[in-house]
Design a protein around this motif. Structure first.
Motif, PDB file in Angstrom:
ATOM      1  N   CYS A  38       0.834  -1.202   0.000  1.00 57.73           N
ATOM      2  CA  CYS A  38       0.000   0.000   0.000  1.00 57.73           C
ATOM      3  C   CYS A  38       0.872   1.257   0.000  1.00 57.73           C
ATOM      4  O   CYS A  38       1.775   1.388   0.819  1.00 57.73           O
ATOM      5  N   HIS A  41       0.097   3.604   3.465  1.00 53.51           N
ATOM      6  CA  HIS A  41       0.574   3.345   4.825  1.00 53.51           C
ATOM      7  C   HIS A  41       1.770   2.406   4.720  1.00 53.51           C
ATOM      8  O   HIS A  41       1.904   1.668   3.750  1.00 53.51           O
ATOM      9  N   CYS A  59      -7.388  -1.007   0.229  1.00 55.93           N
ATOM     10  CA  CYS A  59      -6.332  -1.469   1.116  1.00 55.93           C
ATOM     11  C   CYS A  59      -6.960  -2.097   2.350  1.00 55.93           C
ATOM     12  O   CYS A  59      -7.706  -1.433   3.068  1.00 55.93           O
TER      13      CYS A  59
END
Ligand SMILES: [Zn+2]
Length: 591
Positions: A38, A41, A59
């Motif tokens: 992702c 993050h 995500c």
């Protein structure tokens, strides 16, 4: 957001979300989806998924999700219209000429275009100087002496800024306003403000391009002993030092292909490494790496080999860059080149003296950054307690920045062994500093969507995509109010409205109507690997919901009876109870 028939709608229909996202995230095919790390993050195992058919991403870690436009908006931190334009450009869809913006915006755009044009003209001026003037030919001899052949000079656009002081100025001033020339940074104004002159004089020039290959600045090296040795363009409306990595425009493809980048200090180093056949090299141009540069690099790879100069400044820069790279979850290795004779070797010198193969060999052997740091710490005096403490103080900040606990623990063991420090002592220090650490502790993202029961998840999936019967299903759910009181009630409500409508409503639009928690759950369900639903399955799910409804009412009736056994409405209540029991039998046993 993309209205039917609008330009945005056309772009959305033609754009392939997988292709667009691949420009930012390395995606791997996994079942029907594509997955990757992702970009929103920090994570080590992929929980970011892209669905090629539904054209959505989600995500499972941080919960971000949406369509191709929401991805670009989030990634580029830009508003919707800008995201539409970006996607259109990436997919080769011609963008209609923009409506007149505000006068300020129009002026800004014109100014940027003019500055780019000035750089283009300056670049051809510099390259002409190198080829066709006596001064330029001397510079060329110097370059050739440093091992740069004509192809390299052409390929990297290396040029020459003459010593005259106003040769470039005379060329440009008939076309551009003085103010603009000064803003471009290639022309300077003297202190009195009265006189303009060429910023770069008697220097080798290296064009610095932005990521898309447009020249936005110059880096210039003194030919003789003039100081400073390196002089670069100032910050301008089109150039910010911390946003640009030298050679990125050419390196981005090789970096993506090989999934790692080599980071060097200066343009001569980058050119030397690229000439050695290693295309995935970029230079930070200046000793310290800035956060925007790391973010830029992070769009192409999360693995980097840092090869800065081995002098004190280079070491300090390496260590500063390490800190930042680790905070951004990069996997970092460090190449510290051995000295050549008495001389400390930068990549340029090393490759010239030892050849490309020797460099590539060292590159392959470059140790993980902690080994590099431990080696640095071992150069300190470790014979005393204070010495060991100093070494530990030097290492600890880096170890703390490793987000992964297991890795952190592994490194603690290695440090203890290498520095001969009692391991429990070291761990205590590590734990103490870890709890003192503020703000950077990364909390593991949690899966939020789990509570929904399997039946609800299946029905939601069917309502979203069972083209054959989703309308029928929506009607049944609506009619029997079967979804009321479910934990997923709001998701059902939105899907039923969409299912009853005659227009197809895309999943992202339904998601947009939901609260964050519900939207996450909805997207998770859409990404679950699941077999094709059938009407039989739908019916059995409906039956289960019906039973649940009856059971709940039955429980309520029973409670009322028990609370007031001699109450007035007892008889009606008992009748209702009988009726519900009968319905429950009719609804069949849970299958
Ligand atoms: Zn995420």
């Amino acid at each position: 957001m993309a209205e039917a028939g609008s330009f945005a709608d056309r772009v959305k229909n033609q754009a392939d979300i997988v292709r667009v996202i691949s420009e930012y995230v390395r995606l791997k095919k996994s079942g029907q989806n594509f997955t990757g790390l992702c970009p929103f993050h920090g994570e080590k195992t992929p929980s970011f998924a892209v669905h090629p058919v539904k054209q959505i991403f989600h995500c499972f870690g941080c919960g971000k999700g949406g369509d191709v436009f929401s991805f670009v908006m989030e990634m580029e931190k830009c508003p919707f219209p800008e995201a539409v334009k970006v996607v259109a450009e990436k997919c080769g869809i011609p963008v209609p000429s923009p409506k007149e913006r505000t006068p300020e915006e129009r002026k800004e755009n014109q100014q940027r275009a003019a500055l780019i044009e000035i750089h283009r003209e300056t670049q051809s001026f510099f390259t002409r100087q190198l080829e066709s003037t006596a001064e330029g030919r001397a510079a060329r001899a110097y370059l050739e002496d440093r091992g740069l052949n004509p192809e390299t000079i052409t390929k990297f656009g290396i040029g020459y800024a003459p010593s005259g002081g106003d040769v470039l100025l005379r060329q440009l001033k008939s076309k551009y306003a003085e103010k603009l020339l000064v803003e471009s940074g290639v022309i300077s104004r003297d202190q009195s403000g009265a006189r303009l002159f060429d910023r770069f004089r008697k220097r080798i020039t290296f064009p610095i391009a932005n990521e898309s290959g447009k020249i936005v600045a110059f880096g210039c090296r003194a030919l003789g002993d003039d100081l400073p040795k390196y002089l670069n363009s100032p910050e301008t409306p089109i150039y910010s030092k911390s946003n640009v990595l030298y050679h990125m425009d050419r390196a981005k493809e090789p970096i993506r292909r090989q999934d790692f980048a080599i980071l060097v200090e200066g343009y001569m180093d980058a050119i030397a490494v690229a000439r050695a056949g290693i295309g995935n090299v970029v230079a930070s141009c200046g000793t310290s790496l800035a956060e925007p540069q790391i973010k830029l690099l992070g769009r192409f790879t999360k693995r980097v080999i840092v090869n800065y100069d081995p002098d004190v400044a280079g070491q300090a820069a390496t260590e500063r860059s390490l800190t930042l790279l680790l905070e951004h979850d990069f996997e970092v290795r460090v190449l510290a080149l051995p000295p050549i004779g008495e001389k400390k070797a930068d990549p340029d010198l090393f490759i010239r003296e030892k050849g490309a193969e020797a460099y590539i060999k060292l590159l392959k052997e470059a140790p993980p950054y902690v080994d590099y740091l431990i080696a640095r710490a071992r150069q300190m005096d470790l014979s005393t307690g204070e010495g060991k403490q100093r070494a530990l103080n030097f290492l600890m900040p880096y170890v703390q920045r490793i987000p992964n606990r297991l890795l952190r623990s592994e490194w603690a063991t290695r440090i203890a062994q290498q520095l001969r420090i009692d391991e429990p002592v070291l761990r205590a220090a590590l734990n103490k500093s870890a709890t003192e650490r503020r703000g950077e502790v990364k909390v593991a993202p949690q899966l939020v969507g789990k509570p929904a029961k399997q039946i609800e998840r299946r029905l939601i999936r069917m309502l979203a995509e069972a083209e054959g019967f989703k309308q029928e299903l929506a009607q049944r759910l609506q009619h029997g109010r079967l979804y009321e009181g479910l934990e997923t009630e709001k998701v059902f409500a939105a899907l039923i409205v969409a299912g009853l409508s005659d227009e197809p409503i895309p999943a992202t639009e339904i998601g947009a109507q939901l609260e964050e928690r519900e939207r996450r759950l909805f997207f998770e369900i859409l990404f679950e690997d699941a077999q094709e639903p059938t009407w039989e399955e739908a019916e059995s799910c409906l039956d289960a919901l019906r039973r649940r409804q009856i059971e709940q009412e039955l429980a309520k009736v029973q409670k009322t009876i028990e609370a007031n056994p001699s109450g007035a409405g007892l008889r009606e209540l008992l009748e209702r109870k009988q009726e519900l029991m009968k319905q429950l039998t009719a609804a069949g046993q849970p299958g």
